[in-house]
Design an enzyme around this catalytic site. Sequence first.
Site, short mmCIF file in Angstrom:
data_model
loop_
_atom_site.label_atom_id
_atom_site.label_comp_id
_atom_site.label_asym_id
_atom_site.label_seq_id
_atom_site.Cartn_x
_atom_site.Cartn_y
_atom_site.Cartn_z
N ARG A 15 0.84 -1.19 0.00
CA ARG A 15 0.00 0.00 0.00
C ARG A 15 0.88 1.26 0.00
NH1 ARG A 15 -3.70 -1.48 5.11
NH2 ARG A 15 -1.72 -2.46 5.72
N LYS A 75 1.61 1.98 7.31
CA LYS A 75 1.97 1.22 8.50
C LYS A 75 3.00 1.98 9.33
CE LYS A 75 0.62 -2.11 9.64
NZ LYS A 75 -0.56 -2.31 10.50
N TYR A 94 -1.03 4.47 10.63
CA TYR A 94 -1.46 3.51 11.65
C TYR A 94 -0.27 3.25 12.58
CZ TYR A 94 -5.69 2.35 9.00
OH TYR A 94 -6.90 2.40 8.36
N HIS A 96 -0.80 1.69 16.34
CA HIS A 96 -1.08 0.56 17.25
C HIS A 96 0.00 0.45 18.33
CE1 HIS A 96 -4.30 -0.73 14.58
NE2 HIS A 96 -3.47 -0.65 13.56
N GLU A 118 -5.83 5.09 13.73
CA GLU A 118 -6.80 4.21 14.40
C GLU A 118 -7.46 4.82 15.63
OE1 GLU A 118 -2.84 3.14 16.34
OE2 GLU A 118 -3.54 3.62 14.31
N ASP A 270 -2.70 -6.59 15.39
CA ASP A 270 -2.03 -5.29 15.45
C ASP A 270 -2.05 -4.71 16.85
OD1 ASP A 270 -0.98 -4.83 12.94
OD2 ASP A 270 -2.82 -3.98 12.14
#
Length: 373
Positions: A15, A75, A94, A96, A118, A270
């Site tokens: 991505r 990510k 993101y 996490h 998130e 995650d």
Amino acid sequence: MDIGVPTEIKNQEKRVGLLPMAVKELRRHGHEILVQAGAGTGVGASDDDYRAAGAKIADDAAAVYANSTMIVKVKEPQSSEYALLRDTHILFTYLHLAADKELTKALIDSGTTAVAYETITAPDGGLPLLKPMSEVAGRMSIQAGAFALQASKGGQGILLGGAAGVAAGEVLIIGGGVVGTNAAKMALGLGARVTIADKSLERLVALDDSFGGRLNTVYATADAIGEWSERADMVIGAVLVPGAAAPKLITRPMLRGMKPGAVLVDVAIDQGGCFETSRATTHDDPTYLVDGIVHYCVANMPGGVPKTSTYALNNATLPYIEKLASADFGTLISHDPHITAGLNVRHGQVTHPAVAAAFETDCVDPGQTLRAA
């Protein structure tokens, strides 16, 4: 603002943070975009496509980080990228963090302003930047789990939809949110018998109404999860505590009561995973066995379908990127509670309560980071 888009380097992560169409829109608002060479290859976007949209191309990640104020990724930064982070950066991706102490420390040490997709909220209480990837992951979980049920992959060798005169497979989905709902759609579409367990009676009523009684709904006590996991051929872990580590809902002793060759798909990996025996895997090596139970725990599951995922993600993130790039950050977090909810770390201090709780450290009010700045 100068916005940088590095190439994603997590295993099999294809991505990209910004598509050419998003670059074109940001350029219309006067922002400069620097994209690492090859960043869009995995979604069919060439460097020439980015140039045509108005971006400049950088040879490597170091150049992107050195010449950008905002870093837009998909990510979390990998360990080789930690040294590139600066206290002048706004990192938007993101994260996490509750499941990643090393990354949390790196962000604290760098002084970077880290805003997590998130944990950004919507006025209705939803998580608008997590939702599109939750939809993808929920649908993929059944696809991946069905593949893992094949005998050649260590599974018990059943077809989820069964066959004429042969019973369909049993799927237990733990969590009735976006992931669970989309997993149920896919499982029912394949002809499986589906049970969703959730702790919200209101949510269970809504699911029952939405699916017209085609699935079974169960209140999620420990005993109920234990009972229904023993019946299941596949269990989907779809629980979410925003920003926090996932609770462990299936313990190792519970595996002994499950069918040999059953499959666990942990979509919560995650956030540390919701099965005690979960550990993060990759698209290259997605499964492993524990006590005869197949575990699928790929940490970037939507990365397996990068075109679908990137377009869905860009559609959601673009308005927030524009907002972050166009406003003074201090003013923004003083007046926008939804962006503020996305702020996880700033100027060496943790600003999200769930992340602070995960590492038993202090949580600083975002307003204090403004005074520190």
